[in-house]
Design an enzyme around this catalytic site. Sequence first.
Site, PDB file in Angstrom:
ATOM      1  N   GLU A 167       0.611  -1.544  29.869  1.00  0.00           N
ATOM      2  CA  GLU A 167       0.662  -0.960  29.129  1.00  0.00           C
ATOM      3  C   GLU A 167      -0.675  -0.134  28.606  1.00  0.00           C
ATOM      4  O   GLU A 167      -0.981   1.114  28.680  1.00  0.00           O
ATOM      5  CB  GLU A 167       1.073  -1.994  28.170  1.00  0.00           C
ATOM      6  CG  GLU A 167       2.789  -1.679  28.720  1.00  0.00           C
ATOM      7  CD  GLU A 167       4.036  -0.476  27.552  1.00  0.00           C
ATOM      8  OE1 GLU A 167       3.325   0.153  27.750  1.00  0.00           O
ATOM      9  OE2 GLU A 167       4.876  -1.053  27.503  1.00  0.00           O
ATOM     10  N   HIS A 177       2.661  -9.219  23.903  1.00  0.00           N
ATOM     11  CA  HIS A 177       3.493  -9.941  22.509  1.00  0.00           C
ATOM     12  C   HIS A 177       1.794 -10.717  21.884  1.00  0.00           C
ATOM     13  O   HIS A 177       2.322 -11.463  21.212  1.00  0.00           O
ATOM     14  CB  HIS A 177       4.163 -10.873  22.385  1.00  0.00           C
ATOM     15  CG  HIS A 177       5.672  -9.978  23.551  1.00  0.00           C
ATOM     16  ND1 HIS A 177       5.973  -8.466  23.378  1.00  0.00           N
ATOM     17  CD2 HIS A 177       6.822 -10.865  24.695  1.00  0.00           C
ATOM     18  CE1 HIS A 177       6.627  -8.888  24.121  1.00  0.00           C
ATOM     19  NE2 HIS A 177       6.515  -9.652  25.060  1.00  0.00           N
ATOM     20  N   LYS A 214       1.022  12.913 -19.825  1.00  0.00           N
ATOM     21  CA  LYS A 214       2.085  12.454 -20.681  1.00  0.00           C
ATOM     22  C   LYS A 214       2.791  13.347 -20.825  1.00  0.00           C
ATOM     23  O   LYS A 214       4.067  12.760 -21.473  1.00  0.00           O
ATOM     24  CB  LYS A 214       0.794  11.143 -21.988  1.00  0.00           C
ATOM     25  CG  LYS A 214       1.577  10.570 -22.815  1.00  0.00           C
ATOM     26  CD  LYS A 214       1.074  10.723 -23.466  1.00  0.00           C
ATOM     27  CE  LYS A 214       1.931   9.415 -24.803  1.00  0.00           C
ATOM     28  NZ  LYS A 214       1.283   8.735 -25.538  1.00  0.00           N
ATOM     29  N   THR A 257     -17.373  27.364 -16.056  1.00  0.00           N
ATOM     30  CA  THR A 257     -16.375  27.256 -15.482  1.00  0.00           C
ATOM     31  C   THR A 257     -15.829  28.822 -16.609  1.00  0.00           C
ATOM     32  O   THR A 257     -15.321  29.845 -15.987  1.00  0.00           O
ATOM     33  CB  THR A 257     -14.445  26.053 -16.263  1.00  0.00           C
ATOM     34  OG1 THR A 257     -14.744  25.282 -15.306  1.00  0.00           O
ATOM     35  CG2 THR A 257     -13.145  27.274 -15.943  1.00  0.00           C
ATOM     36  N   ASP A 288     -17.051  11.285 -15.878  1.00  0.00           N
ATOM     37  CA  ASP A 288     -16.525  12.324 -17.002  1.00  0.00           C
ATOM     38  C   ASP A 288     -15.184  11.975 -18.212  1.00  0.00           C
ATOM     39  O   ASP A 288     -15.186  11.117 -17.663  1.00  0.00           O
ATOM     40  CB  ASP A 288     -15.548  12.898 -15.835  1.00  0.00           C
ATOM     41  CG  ASP A 288     -15.371  14.916 -17.120  1.00  0.00           C
ATOM     42  OD1 ASP A 288     -15.066  15.032 -18.004  1.00  0.00           O
ATOM     43  OD2 ASP A 288     -14.978  16.444 -16.510  1.00  0.00           O
ATOM     44  N   PHE A 336      -5.301 -30.746  15.875  1.00  0.00           N
ATOM     45  CA  PHE A 336      -5.869 -31.723  16.295  1.00  0.00           C
ATOM     46  C   PHE A 336      -4.141 -32.137  16.504  1.00  0.00           C
ATOM     47  O   PHE A 336      -3.161 -32.041  16.206  1.00  0.00           O
ATOM     48  CB  PHE A 336      -6.062 -33.079  15.275  1.00  0.00           C
ATOM     49  CG  PHE A 336      -5.258 -32.649  13.898  1.00  0.00           C
ATOM     50  CD1 PHE A 336      -3.533 -33.406  13.862  1.00  0.00           C
ATOM     51  CD2 PHE A 336      -5.525 -32.471  12.897  1.00  0.00           C
ATOM     52  CE1 PHE A 336      -3.386 -33.420  12.615  1.00  0.00           C
ATOM     53  CE2 PHE A 336      -4.443 -32.412  11.025  1.00  0.00           C
ATOM     54  CZ  PHE A 336      -3.689 -33.283  11.385  1.00  0.00           C
TER      55      PHE A 336
END
Length: 547
Positions: free
Chosen positions: A359, A307, A134, A34, A122, A496
């Site tokens: 639909e 539905h 924080k 950087t 990292d 059942f």
Amino acid sequence: MPRAILSVSNKTGLVEFARDLAQLGWELVSTGGTAKSLRDAGLFVRDVAEITGHPEMMDGRVKTLHPAVHAGILARRDVAADAEALAAQGYEPVDLVAVNLYRFREAVAAGADTAAAMGKVDIGGPTMLRAAAKNHENVLVVVDPADYRRVLDALRSGAVELTLRAKLAGKVFRHTAEYDRAIAEFFSGAGAGVGAGAGAGERPRTSTSTSMEASAEWPTQLRLDLAKLQDLRYGENPDQAAAFYAIAGTGGLPSLRQLQGKELSFNNLMDIDAAVMAVSAFAGAGAAGGGGGGGGERKVACAILKHTTPCGVALGEDALAAYQGALATDPTSAFGGIVAYSAAVSGAAAEAMASHFLEVIVAPAFEPEALAALGRKKNLRLIEMPIEAGATGEPDYRSVRGGILAQHRLRMTFSEDDWKVVTKRAPTDAEWRDLRFAWRVVAAVKSNAIVLARDERTIGIGAGQMSRVDSSRVAVMKAHDQGFEVGGAALASDAFFPFRDGVDAAAGAGARAVIQPGGSVRDEEVIAAADEHDLAMVLTGRRVFRH
């Protein structure tokens, strides 16, 4: 002079951001690549090593982990003791931290082995980010290059509102949480490969957080990677906001392709999911005649739903015959329904459907003639997606208030290994064919579920009743409403029979064969009732209850 620490792996917008900070009178402090990028752009930058008085170590593994950095970030401006502590050590406060992290996910996705993946974990970056978040009331923290502009605008205004500071801090904590999660998933998937020190070029076994072990043991924490596919017009009702999210790494509805029609709604998506489930029982090799268990020629399955439960299902020699059989079960309920096919929609089937109000139509493919016929109905939604039974152990999630329920999705494959004929009379060949068909259909019907079938088509469906006897009565009523003769039909129950009254009702209506899971304490009583009525009864040993 306010101080900014800049250390980023994603250098998008970096130079412009740093240049504007410098023009506003900020001191720039940076590390490694950087710092080099900023110097190459002609900016004056101080190295972190100059601030800490300690050189970078171990190929950069240790550079920002120093009190000069973290005391400067964490110092509270309104606490005199913090200022005194900084002064005693000759440290200065840090007012802005712009950091983004090593690209761990990208490295793993590219096939990094354990050693290479650990090189992308990292340490200093998350520590600085969390410290700044924080202390966000005093320190601006930027993890996303997309926020550079809004931060600069706020600085130029002369004051940065606490609301912006808090939003940026929240973004940091979400980002670091996702980062740690990716690492944790790598370790949970790598298994013994990590502990044994997988060598160069050796790729440990990986898994996603949604995968489930064959032992059916569920994780103590479940994290789902959800990506929003689209906002929906509304939910089940117009006053409910809604959206559609996809679980990463899975197929299903996110793989659908809409060919035409209005935007899909919340209810459409729910119905499509249920419709695909209904025909998936007849997909693939299991789509042969006899509902998948009896051999013969491959047939097309068609299901019509309202539905999220079927109102008609049929097998046919082609898509048209399957549609006509499914529609005949309950044409009134089919109005405005969802139609699903296990095979391509033909032109003839499309012409038949074009005269009805529907639909959605969903299928693995549409023949050109079908697209032309259905194209006249511009609002009709046509959905193309694979129709598959699904993998064994595939996870299924349901939301409840305050949480999520998880289970393995109902298997739409139907082994007959545990099936037993328990009555004196065994089913005839024709009854076997219809029992197999009805058993596959009842698995897609909402419980309490009863299906009456003959000639591989439903003639009556009873669903969602509080009593299984009531579901039987509804199924018989539906059959009679359409003029079907129940005599000789096969009946399937998803769970059942707790009492013999359900069997008595089926026999009284004319059913001749019954298929059900068994497992009731009154099985002997139920079987005896079937024998009294000369019914054939098959117990599958598997419940297909759908709540």
